[in-house]
Design an enzyme around this catalytic site. Structure first.
Site, short mmCIF file in Angstrom:
data_model
loop_
_atom_site.label_atom_id
_atom_site.label_comp_id
_atom_site.label_asym_id
_atom_site.label_seq_id
_atom_site.Cartn_x
_atom_site.Cartn_y
_atom_site.Cartn_z
CE LYS A 89 -23.71 34.50 44.60
NZ LYS A 89 -22.77 34.77 45.70
CE1 TYR A 218 -25.07 45.63 45.33
CE2 TYR A 218 -23.19 46.43 46.59
CZ TYR A 218 -24.17 46.64 45.65
OH TYR A 218 -24.27 47.85 45.03
N GLY A 220 -25.11 40.96 52.83
CA GLY A 220 -26.15 40.83 53.84
C GLY A 220 -27.48 40.38 53.26
CG LEU A 221 -29.78 43.05 50.96
CD1 LEU A 221 -30.27 43.93 49.82
CD2 LEU A 221 -30.75 43.11 52.14
N GLY A 305 -19.19 45.20 55.41
CA GLY A 305 -18.10 45.54 54.51
C GLY A 305 -16.94 44.58 54.63
CG HIS A 480 -40.83 34.02 22.25
ND1 HIS A 480 -41.10 35.05 23.13
CD2 HIS A 480 -41.89 33.18 22.29
CE1 HIS A 480 -42.29 34.84 23.67
NE2 HIS A 480 -42.79 33.71 23.18
#
Length: 504
Positions: A89, A218, A220-221, A305, A480
């Site tokens: 991240k 997940y 790989g992308l 995997g 908002h």
């Protein structure tokens, strides 16, 4: 897909990834009943692996007055701190910054005349962040009363004894928190070419000219988009007919469109993947129905995997049963086939995320010390894919709701109609919510869009408790402009779930 932060010791509280938690005073352990060899060192409990669940559990035991050994063969912090969520991240954030600079004109900003990605600097930043997190966890462990951090490889020699180097350690209870590592099922030619894992790709000092990512899920992308934003040509090779096969077809299609818009090449239907040398790079046999039969890249990432780190612990000598994929078979309370041995985190096959590992700790600690009767079966599925925009999911998918046969309602809204997304100039994706037509309970939530990983969690407590969606629509006034303010709006526009148009 493994989220945490560094952890530090502050007045007996674990502080970092999770909100500050203050423990109740726990009960002391019962007296030990095992026979002790004169050459063995005896503990009340031994934790094998210092990942997400292990250190927190050791602290809880420490507070109970237990004598605890935490054994770690490599680096404390586990996958998340060292090769998972924290470093990935950190690099995703650098890639986002590169994308913003490159796309600055969309916000009315002139990009700098000299633009480039300094990959060594990106990697150094990642290493600083990951390294500080690891040091924090180690300092936290070493500061715990009654807890010894033992560095080395643990192996069982009987159900109550492990060896770590020359030491023999015995205990009443064992807690496995050994995590997992990359797996390469069905990829031929790995012995003939150099290839990257999710760990080694983060050590590269030069950008790949053309990165081929084998595996369209997940991990790989995330790397595929990251390196495309850094400037590499990227091709994703996926065996099945679409990306992220766990997700609904509309989610997979929208995600593919987002990635292709950024210049990634996606090759699905690659049923026969094989690697071979090709000049100074790698040839990846794709064998799709359309397109070139081979992709030639300078680097290849295998993201097909993961497998649990259970094959070299001597678990057979302890009597611990494994499933066909090597996961420790556990009951709902996370006990293995040997009642005094628990398994937490990735190695138990009951969740592959940092937050599920943390929840394994919460379940185990509550049952041991608080007189609770909690089980992993009560856990609601929650996770995020950290592409940009992120994909966040809670509960059941649309496909799973249809398979259940229940009457359901559905509400959707494209991000092009979400003020926050419009103002940020990031309108890709959509919101989708599913509700039980009879009980009015929210069955599942999907947000593919900017800030979706944060917004979707405002529904988590309502979903986990099975309360009706009307508690969301009749709740307080939301801020908002945010993404979460639109969730009640989507629920107010529910319609009967129409018949399926996609058999997948």
């Amino acid at each position: 897909m493994w989220e945490t932060e560094g952890v530090k010791r502050v007045e007996g509280v674990a502080e970092g990834r999770c909100p500050v938690r203050r423990w109740q005073t726990p009960r002391r352990s019962s007296s030990r009943s095992i026979a002790v060899s004169p050459s063995s060192e005896t503990f009340d409990a031994i934790v094998i692996g210092a990942g997400q669940a292990g250190p927190a559990l050791a602290e809880r035991m420490s507070q109970a007055g237990w004598r605890v050994a935490v054994v770690e063969r490599s680096r404390v912090g586990g996958t998340c701190v060292n090769t998972g969520c924290i470093p990935t991240k950190a690099m995703v954030a650098s890639a986002h910054a590169a994308w913003v600079v490159r796309e600055a004109a969309r916000w009315g900003i002139r990009p700098p005349e000299r633009f480039g990605v300094d990959l060594p600097a990106v990697v150094a930043r990642k290493d600083r962040i990951s390294g500080q997190s690891r040091r924090n966890v180690e300092q936290w462990l070493r500061g715990m009363a009654n807890v010894e951090l033992v560095m080395g490889h643990a192996r069982f020699i009987d159900p109550h004894t492990i060896t770590v180097g020359e030491r023999r350690l015995r205990a009443d209870r064992f807690f496995l928190n050994v995590g997992g590592r990359p797996a390469q099922p069905g990829v031929e030619g790995l012995d003939a070419v150099p290839w990257l894992t999710n760990a080694s790709i983060m050590a590269l000092q030069e950008l790949p000219r053309h990165l081929v990512v084998v595996g369209g899920s997940y991990i790989g992308l995330e790397f595929a988009q990251m390196f495309r934003r850094f400037g590499s040509a990227v091709t994703v090779v996926q065996r099945g007919p679409r990306l992220v096969p766990r997700e609904d077809a509309d989610v997979a299609e929208a995600l593919r469109a987002i990635l292709e818009q950024e210049g990634l090449t996606i090759r699905t239907g690659a049923e026969c993947v094989k690697l071979a040398p090709s000049g100074e790079g790698v040839a990846v046999q794709v064998n799709c129905q359309t397109g070139e039969p081979e992709v030639h890249g300078s680097h290849v990432l295998i993201a097909t995997g993961r497998r649990p780190n259970t094959d070299d612990l001597g678990l057979d000598l302890a009597g611990v049963r494994l499933d066909e994929r090597g996961h420790v078979v556990v009951d709902d309370r996370l006990r293995s086939s040997v009642p005094h041995i628990w398994a937490l985190g990735d190695c138990n096959g009951r969740g592959a995320f940092t937050h599920t590992a943390w929840n394994d700790f919460e379940i185990t600690a509550a049952n041991l010390f608080d007189g609770a009767d909690r089980g992993v079966g009560d856990r609601v599925v929650t996770y995020a894919l950290y592409t940009d925009p992120p994909l966040a999911r809670i509960g059941l998918s649309e496909r799973e709701v249809r398979a259940s046969g229940r009457a359901a309602l559905i509400g959707t809204r494209p991000m092009t109609r979400v003020g926050r997304a419009i103002e940020k100039g990031e309108t890709e994706g959509f919101i989708k919510l599913l509700v039980d037509a009879d009980s009015k309970a929210i069955l599942g939530a999907t947000v593919l869009g900017v800030d979706g990983d944060e917004a979707v969690q405002s529904l988590l407590d309502v979903i986990a408790s099975g309360r009706p969606y009307t508690e969301v629509t009749a709740g307080g006034v939301r801020i908002h402009p945010t993404v979460s303010e639109l969730l009640p709006t989507v629920l107010q526009a529910l319609k009967p779930l129409p018949p399926a148009t996609d058999p997948g």
